[in-house]
Enzyme design. Structure first.
Site, PDB file in Angstrom:
ATOM      1  N   ASN A 125       0.824  -1.219   0.000  1.00  0.00           N
ATOM      2  CA  ASN A 125       0.000   0.000   0.000  1.00  0.00           C
ATOM      3  C   ASN A 125       0.855   1.264   0.000  1.00  0.00           C
ATOM      4  O   ASN A 125       1.957   1.263   0.544  1.00  0.00           O
ATOM      5  CB  ASN A 125      -0.930   0.018   1.213  1.00  0.00           C
ATOM      6  CG  ASN A 125      -1.958  -1.110   1.159  1.00  0.00           C
ATOM      7  OD1 ASN A 125      -1.948  -1.917   0.237  1.00  0.00           O
ATOM      8  ND2 ASN A 125      -2.814  -1.183   2.155  1.00  0.00           N
ATOM      9  N   VAL A 126       0.298   2.340  -0.560  1.00  0.00           N
ATOM     10  CA  VAL A 126       1.069   3.587  -0.671  1.00  0.00           C
ATOM     11  C   VAL A 126       1.664   3.999   0.674  1.00  0.00           C
ATOM     12  O   VAL A 126       2.815   4.417   0.758  1.00  0.00           O
ATOM     13  CB  VAL A 126       0.187   4.743  -1.198  1.00  0.00           C
ATOM     14  CG1 VAL A 126       0.957   6.052  -1.170  1.00  0.00           C
ATOM     15  CG2 VAL A 126      -0.264   4.458  -2.610  1.00  0.00           C
ATOM     16  N   LYS A 127       0.890   3.837   1.735  1.00  0.00           N
ATOM     17  CA  LYS A 127       1.374   4.340   3.039  1.00  0.00           C
ATOM     18  C   LYS A 127       2.679   3.670   3.480  1.00  0.00           C
ATOM     19  O   LYS A 127       3.465   4.263   4.200  1.00  0.00           O
ATOM     20  CB  LYS A 127       0.301   4.210   4.108  1.00  0.00           C
ATOM     21  CG  LYS A 127      -0.028   2.793   4.485  1.00  0.00           C
ATOM     22  CD  LYS A 127      -0.984   2.740   5.648  1.00  0.00           C
ATOM     23  CE  LYS A 127      -1.129   1.299   6.079  1.00  0.00           C
ATOM     24  NZ  LYS A 127      -2.414   0.731   6.004  1.00  0.00           N
ATOM     25  N   GLY A 128       2.939   2.438   3.039  1.00  0.00           N
ATOM     26  CA  GLY A 128       4.240   1.811   3.288  1.00  0.00           C
ATOM     27  C   GLY A 128       4.575   1.579   4.740  1.00  0.00           C
ATOM     28  O   GLY A 128       3.699   1.360   5.575  1.00  0.00           O
ATOM     29  N   ILE A 129       5.869   1.654   5.060  1.00  0.00           N
ATOM     30  CA  ILE A 129       6.346   1.407   6.434  1.00  0.00           C
ATOM     31  C   ILE A 129       7.747   2.010   6.592  1.00  0.00           C
ATOM     32  O   ILE A 129       8.475   2.145   5.593  1.00  0.00           O
ATOM     33  CB  ILE A 129       6.368  -0.115   6.747  1.00  0.00           C
ATOM     34  CG1 ILE A 129       6.576  -0.378   8.246  1.00  0.00           C
ATOM     35  CG2 ILE A 129       7.409  -0.857   5.919  1.00  0.00           C
ATOM     36  CD1 ILE A 129       6.302  -1.823   8.666  1.00  0.00           C
TER      37      ILE A 129
END
Ligand code: B12
Length: 247
Positions: A125-129
Site C-alpha cells: 500500500n502507498v502508506k508503506g512502512i
C-alpha cells in the site's frame, strides 16, 4: 578480530541470556521450580527466575535469566546476503521502463486462513512502512492487493488474469507450520499452472520464515522481519532483469 563470541548480560563475555516460555501449569511455587528445571536442562547454569505471570487458567508465562557456556563462531554463521543494490524509486521506475517496456505487474495476498494483512499492506500500500512508500507508489508498478484469506486457486487465477510478473504472499501464522504448508501448496500450484518461463516470480514474506529455505519451499525469495518496500521493489527489478534459473 575475534570471531568467537558469547552473550553479554552484565559484563562482556559473561554468557548471560534471557529466555521466555509458557508452561501448561497453574502459577505456584512448584511451577516456578519447574521453570528453573527446564532452564537448567536447556543449559542455563545458574538460572534465575525473573518473571512469572498466570496466563489464563492452568498456564504460566516465565522469564528466566542465566548463564550459558556455549560459544558462537562467526565464521560458521550462514545467512542470505543481499545480492542486489537497494535503489531509489526513480531508479527503479527507470529500470522497469528500460528493461520491461511496460508496467511491472504485482499480485499480493495473505493465503490460507491467515488474516494478518498488516505486513503485506506495509509492502504494497502507498502508506508503506518505516518512512518508505509501498509498491503502489511506484509509477511503473501495477499492484493488486487481494488481502486476507485468499485461496491458492484464486491467487493463481488472478495472477494469470493480471499477467503477474511477481506474486507476493504473506504468511504470519506459524501454528502447526501452516506458513510452510501453505507456501509449498502455493508454489506447487504455480508450477503446475505455468510453464517455467511464464511462471511469475514467487516471493513470500513473514516474521518467522527462514530466508535460507527458498529451494525447500519452491519460491524465488523469502523476506523476513523488518523488510521495507524499497528492498522488495529493488529485488523485483533485479530478478526480473536477469535470466531465470529453472527451479
Ligand atoms: C495485529 C495482529 C493480529 C490482528 C491482524 C489484523 C490485520 N489486519 O493484520 C488480528 C487481531 C486480526 C489477529 C488475529 C489473530 N492472531 Co494475530 N497478531 C497480530 C500481532 C499483534 C501483530 C502482527 C503485525 O501486524 N505485525 C506488524 C507487521 C508490519 O509485521 P509483519 O507481519 O512481520 O510484516 C513485516 C515482515 O514480516 C515482512 N512481510 C510480511 N509479509 C510479507 C510478505 C511479503 C511478500 C514480503 C516481501 C514481506 C513481508 O514485511 C513486513 C514489514 O516489515 C502479532 C504479534 C506481533 N507482535 O507480531 C499477532 C500474532 C501474529 N497473532 C497470532 C495469533 C495466534 C492470532 C489468532 C490465531 C488469534 C486467535 N486465537 O484468534 C488470530 C488469527 C486470525 C487469522 N485468521 O489469521 C500469533 C501467531 C502465533 C503463531 N505461532 O503463529 C501472534 C504472533 C501473537 C502471539 N504471540 O501469539 N492478529
Amino acid at each position: 578480530m575475534n570471531t568467537v563470541i558469547r552473550p553479554y548480560g552484565d559484563m562482556t563475555g559473561d554468557g548471560m541470556v534471557q529466555l521466555s516460555f509458557t508452561l501448561p501449569i497453574a502459577h505456584d511455587k512448584r511451577a516456578e521450580g519447574a521453570a528453573l528445571q527446564l532452564a537448567a536442562k536447556m543449559g542455563l547454569e545458574p538460572a534465575m527466575l525473573v518473571h512469572a505471570k498466570p496466563m489464563g487458567e492452568g498456564f504460566t508465562f516465565f522469564v528466566v535469566y542465566g548463564r550459558v557456556h556455549h560459544l558462537v563462531d562467526l565464521n560458521q554463521v550462514v545467512v542470505v546476503e543481499r545480492d542486489y543494490p537497494v535503489l531509489g524509486a526513480k531508479e527503479i521506475n527507470t529500470m522497469v521502463r528500460q528493461r520491461l517496456r511496460r508496467k511491472l505487474s504485482v499480485v499480493g495476498a495473505c493465503i490460507g486462513t491467515d488474516a494478518h494483512t498488516v505486513g503485506i499492506d506495509a509492502i504494497l500500500n502507498v502508506k508503506g512502512i518505516a518512512g518508505e512508500k509501498g509498491l503502489e507508489y511506484y509509477r511503473e508498478f501495477k499492484v493488486v492487493n487481494l488481502g486476507a484469506q485468499v485461496s491458492v486457486p484464486d491467487l493463481v487465477e488472478r495472477a494469470r488474469a493480471e499477467r503477474a510478473d511477481a506474486v507476493l504472499v504473506s504468511q504470519v501464522v506459524t501454528q502447526r507450520d501452516a506458513h510452510l504448508h501453505n507456501t509449498r501448496e502455493m508454489s506447487a500450484a504455480f508450477r503446475e499452472a505455468f510453464p517455467p518461463e511464464r511462471r511469475p516470480l514467487l516471493v513470500v514474506g513473514g516474521p518467522r520464515f527462514d530466508e535460507l529455505a527458498t529451494a525447500e519451499l519452491g519460491v524465488d525469495r523469502i523476506f523476513g522481519r523488518g523488510t521495507t518496500p524499497r528492498e522488495v521493489a529493488s529485488y523485483l527489478v533485479h530478478a526480473l532483469a536477469r535470466p531465470r534459473k529453472a527451479a
